[in-house]
Design an enzyme around this catalytic site. Structure first.
Site, short mmCIF file in Angstrom:
data_model
loop_
_atom_site.label_atom_id
_atom_site.label_comp_id
_atom_site.label_asym_id
_atom_site.label_seq_id
_atom_site.Cartn_x
_atom_site.Cartn_y
_atom_site.Cartn_z
N SER A 143 12.62 82.75 75.55
CA SER A 143 11.58 81.81 75.13
C SER A 143 11.10 82.24 73.76
O SER A 143 11.28 83.38 73.34
CB SER A 143 10.42 81.86 76.12
OG SER A 143 9.27 81.19 75.62
N TYR A 156 3.89 85.94 81.71
CA TYR A 156 5.07 85.18 81.28
C TYR A 156 5.66 85.80 80.01
O TYR A 156 6.88 85.95 79.89
CB TYR A 156 4.65 83.74 81.03
CG TYR A 156 5.77 82.80 80.64
CD1 TYR A 156 6.61 82.26 81.60
CD2 TYR A 156 5.96 82.42 79.31
CE1 TYR A 156 7.63 81.37 81.25
CE2 TYR A 156 6.96 81.54 78.94
CZ TYR A 156 7.80 81.03 79.91
OH TYR A 156 8.80 80.16 79.56
#
Length: 249
Positions: A143, A156
């Site tokens: 990401s 995350y």
């Protein structure tokens, strides 16, 4: 990507979003796709779409937080087609935005188990299969938040940074043994997961993305197919940002 024709590729989280689009794109390129996911109905729909278009695909219910499921998905590809040439380790999830002290324990555990441990388990079994047949290519889905931080998402961000580290380390492990390991680092991409955590606000990130728009799954798939193909034969340990310029700032 004509060199993907006939290749056997595993894709996790292949029932929706970026994983679904990658499965369809791989099949259009002639690859044979072994799809893993937790939702059988969604996975079956992707398989049906691929087969209806003349491609080859199988689905196996897979929870990547379970090592046995990861091993079984790789074995499914081997049992079906006799080899494994590539993998897109895409399965992941995000829960709600919260400061660390307010993040539920279950959210931390689930995201680390699926996003990070799932990638490690998949690479373990994929690499073993590829070594047996002469090599291959692995692409992990990290990401933009594997490259930079964002507030209210420490759990995350930690998982996605972990994927970056695992990708680089594995690339060194296998660089001389015929296996390339790279990662894509998407910015905000229009997927069902994006819609869930943003309330379907397509403009939530406009001010933070130099291109002033979110991306589409096909834009990630194009990067994944390139990294899986011979066109990127001298690329390993790389982190390819597909983020509209977010990581440049």
């Amino acid at each position: 990507m004509t060199d993907l024709d006939g290749k056997v590729i595993v894709v996790t989280g292949g029932g929706s979003g970026m994983g679904r689009d990658a499965c369809l794109a791989l099949a259009r390129a002639g690859a044979r796709v072994a799809i893993g996911g937790r939702r059988t109905a969604e996975g079956g729909t992707v398989v049906e779409a691929i087969r209806a278009a003349g491609g080859q695909a199988v689905f196996r219910a897979t929870d990547v937080s379970r090592p046995a499921d990861c091993a079984a998905l790789v074995q499914c590809a081997l049992d079906t087609w006799g080899r494994l040439d590539g993998a897109f380790n895409n399965a992941g999830l995000q829960r709600e935005f919260a400061d660390v002290h307010e993040t539920p324990d279950a959210d931390i555990a689930d995201v680390i188990d699926i996003n990070l441990k799932g990638v490690l388990y998949m690479m373990k079994y994929e690499a073993a299969a590829m070594l047996a047949t002469g090599g291959g290519a692995i692409v992990n889905n990290s990401s933009i938040f594997g490259l930079k931080a964002m507030p209210h998402l420490a759990y995350y961000v930690a998982a996605k940074h972990g994927i970056v580290g695992a990708t680089r380390a594995a690339a060194l492990d296998y660089a001389a043994r015929g296996i390339r390991v790279n990662a894509v680092c998407p910015g905000p991409i229009k997927t069902p997961s994006y819609d869930r955590v943003t309330g379907s606000d397509d403009h939530m990130y406009d001010d933070g993305v130099p291109m002033h728009r979110i991306g589409q799954p096909a834009e990630v798939s194009a990067a994944v197919l390139w990294l899986l193909s011979a066109a990127s034969s001298y690329v390993t340990g790389a982190l390819l940002a597909v983020d509209g310029g977010m990581s440049a700032g």
